[in-house]
Design an enzyme around this catalytic site. Structure first.
Site, mmCIF file in Angstrom:
data_model
loop_
_atom_site.group_PDB
_atom_site.id
_atom_site.type_symbol
_atom_site.label_atom_id
_atom_site.label_comp_id
_atom_site.label_asym_id
_atom_site.label_seq_id
_atom_site.Cartn_x
_atom_site.Cartn_y
_atom_site.Cartn_z
ATOM 1 N N CYS A 163 -9.865 10.861 8.989
ATOM 2 C CA CYS A 163 -8.587 10.391 8.428
ATOM 3 C C CYS A 163 -7.390 11.138 9.014
ATOM 4 O O CYS A 163 -7.401 12.367 9.095
ATOM 5 C CB CYS A 163 -8.630 10.561 6.914
ATOM 6 S SG CYS A 163 -7.122 10.061 6.101
ATOM 7 N N CYS A 201 0.876 -1.167 0.000
ATOM 8 C CA CYS A 201 0.000 0.000 0.000
ATOM 9 C C CYS A 201 0.914 1.218 0.000
ATOM 10 O O CYS A 201 1.735 1.370 0.906
ATOM 11 C CB CYS A 201 -0.869 -0.041 1.259
ATOM 12 S SG CYS A 201 -1.885 1.413 1.477
ATOM 13 N N CYS A 210 -11.161 14.650 4.794
ATOM 14 C CA CYS A 210 -12.093 13.662 5.368
ATOM 15 C C CYS A 210 -11.934 13.673 6.900
ATOM 16 O O CYS A 210 -10.818 13.633 7.418
ATOM 17 C CB CYS A 210 -11.822 12.272 4.810
ATOM 18 S SG CYS A 210 -12.079 12.161 3.033
HETATM 19 N N1 SAH Z 1 -7.542 9.335 -0.837
HETATM 20 C C1 SAH Z 1 -7.903 7.989 -1.159
HETATM 21 C C2 SAH Z 1 -7.021 6.976 -0.439
HETATM 22 C C3 SAH Z 1 -7.166 7.131 1.036
HETATM 23 S S1 SAH Z 1 -6.903 5.884 2.206
HETATM 24 C C4 SAH Z 1 -9.356 7.746 -0.799
HETATM 25 O O1 SAH Z 1 -9.958 8.596 -0.165
HETATM 26 O O2 SAH Z 1 -9.890 6.723 -1.198
HETATM 27 C C5 SAH Z 1 -7.799 4.478 1.797
HETATM 28 C C6 SAH Z 1 -9.120 4.279 2.520
HETATM 29 O O3 SAH Z 1 -9.021 4.335 3.948
HETATM 30 C C7 SAH Z 1 -10.163 5.289 2.103
HETATM 31 O O4 SAH Z 1 -11.369 4.627 1.873
HETATM 32 C C8 SAH Z 1 -10.257 6.149 3.337
HETATM 33 O O5 SAH Z 1 -11.481 6.840 3.397
HETATM 34 C C9 SAH Z 1 -10.079 5.132 4.442
HETATM 35 N N2 SAH Z 1 -9.709 5.701 5.747
HETATM 36 C C10 SAH Z 1 -9.044 6.830 6.015
HETATM 37 N N3 SAH Z 1 -8.903 7.010 7.341
HETATM 38 C C11 SAH Z 1 -9.466 5.958 7.913
HETATM 39 C C12 SAH Z 1 -9.645 5.566 9.279
HETATM 40 N N4 SAH Z 1 -9.210 6.314 10.288
HETATM 41 N N5 SAH Z 1 -10.285 4.406 9.502
HETATM 42 C C13 SAH Z 1 -10.737 3.640 8.482
HETATM 43 N N6 SAH Z 1 -10.596 3.946 7.209
HETATM 44 C C14 SAH Z 1 -9.985 5.111 6.908
#
Ligand code: SAH
Length: 353
Positions: A122, A108, A119
């Site tokens: 995140c 990853c 978001c």
């Molecule tokens: N920017 C991209 C990749 C991000 S990370 C995106 O938004 O898809 C990959 C996944 O993990 C995304 O679905 C994101 O929303 C999720 N994610 C981010 N923070 C998280 C958290 N604290 N717990 C669970 N999933 C999370």
């Protein structure tokens, strides 16, 4: 980065570009082949022993060779998952996670240092975006990770730090370079790209006709809820996003998968599950639908909680009862904080930035 450095970013070059670059320095073209081979082994310039010293000196002084270095490595004692904190050439940090499956090894990777999508759950977006990663820095995470583990990596997920479609040109070049047969040789079918839903870029990507798997971070099934946790929804709402997904599938024949982060009391009720299945069936009914459920990883600064195991199971079963293929993301590296963004965040705190 100066334009000069950008123009000499050798690991971001195709083999042809590298050959032209080397020839322009008055060095015979077979040296470009040797250099290419070394770079994809993750060798440092001083280790490129079959290159003349004079050429190595030029390289050391005049090119940007953006291989990241390992700042921290954590190995899970549960499942062997390896988490790497990488230091980039300018002192920025990003993370990668190497996961071992029966069918092969996947990584990853991060696509930006930080993220500006905002978001709410995140960790990567806590301090906004510092900069985009170069194609070489995305390749570099894989090259150096392979060297670290001493094994070949055969799959890539772009789900680390950053929004890949917010760094579109560099990500596209990366996707092209990563499949080079005499380089990493990872084909598009072994690559997933996850996006929070930049609809203009999804429509551009559709034109590229790549064989990668596109993953959409949906996380909520009505606009009010989605906008509250994902600001991008104010720009492109659910209807606009899912229409783009449907068009993408029709045009490319490539299935899209959906990610749904379960947050206790926010989006994890039975009503949410039924709404989600109706929504996806309405827009994506002509495609086998897969939803990947991710119990939220609580981030201290964010204050969201993980849904109870029972609600996760019920949510999944409700989707399945509506003929949606739902799986709960397997938690790898539970003992090493393997969710992305957290090590980088810690590092920033330590450095007081
Ligand atoms: N920017 C991209 C990749 C991000 S990370 C995106 O938004 O898809 C990959 C996944 O993990 C995304 O679905 C994101 O929303 C999720 N994610 C981010 N923070 C998280 C958290 N604290 N717990 C669970 N999933 C999370």
């Amino acid at each position: 980065m100066t334009d000069k450095a950008k123009n000499t970013d050798i690991l971001s070059m195709t083999r042809e570009e590298l050959t032209d670059f080397v020839e322009a320095m008055g060095v015979p073209s077979f040296r470009a082949n040797q250099l290419w081979g070394w770079m994809y082994k993750g060798a440092r310039i001083e280790e490129m022993t079959n290159l003349p010293e004079s050429f190595r000196k030029i390289l050391a002084q005049q090119v940007l060779y953006a291989l990241p270095t390992v700042a921290k490595k954590q190995v899970s004692s549960i499942d062997g998952t390896v988490k790497l904190l990488f230091r980039l050439y300018d002192g920025q940090h990003v993370e990668s996670v190497v996961m071992f499956y029966e069918h092969g090894i996947s990584i990853c990777i991060s696509s930006q240092a930080g993220c500006r999508m905002g978001c709410k759950f995140c960790a990567s977006t806590l301090h906004g975006k510092d900069r985009d990663l170069l194609p070489s820095e995305m390749l570099g995470q894989i090259v150096v990770a392979q060297r670290e583990i001493g094994q070949r990596i055969s799959g890539v997920v772009m789900m680390g730090i950053g929004e890949p479609l917010d760094n579109y040109d560099n990500v596209l070049r990366f996707l092209h370079l990563v499949s080079a047969p005499d380089g990493l040789n990872i084909g598009a079918r072994h690559i997933s790209l996850s996006t929070c839903g930049l609809v203009d870029k999804i429509r551009m990507l559709q034109q590229e006709n790549l064989q990668i798997t596109l993953s959409i971070s949906l996380h909520a099934c009505d606009d009010q809820k989605r906008s509250a946790i994902m600001p991008v929804n104010n720009r492109w709402n659910i209807q606009t996003l899912l229409t783009a997904c449907s068009d993408y599938f029709k045009a490319t024949g490539r299935r899209i998968s959906f990610e749904y982060t379960l947050i206790a009391g926010v989006n994890d009720s039975a009503e949410d599950a039924l709404k989600l299945s109706k929504l996806l069936t309405r827009y994506m009914g002509n495609m086998p639908i897969h939803v990947n459920l991710i119990p939220v990883n609580p981030v201290a600064e964010r204050g969201f909680n993980r849904s109870a195991a029972k609600s996760v199971e019920e949510f999944k079963n409700l989707l399945i009862s509506q003929r949606i293929n739902a799986t709960v993301r397997r938690k790898l590296g539970a003992d090493i904080d393997a969710s992305c963004g957290q090590l980088r965040h810690q590092k920033r705190e330590e450095e007081g930035s």
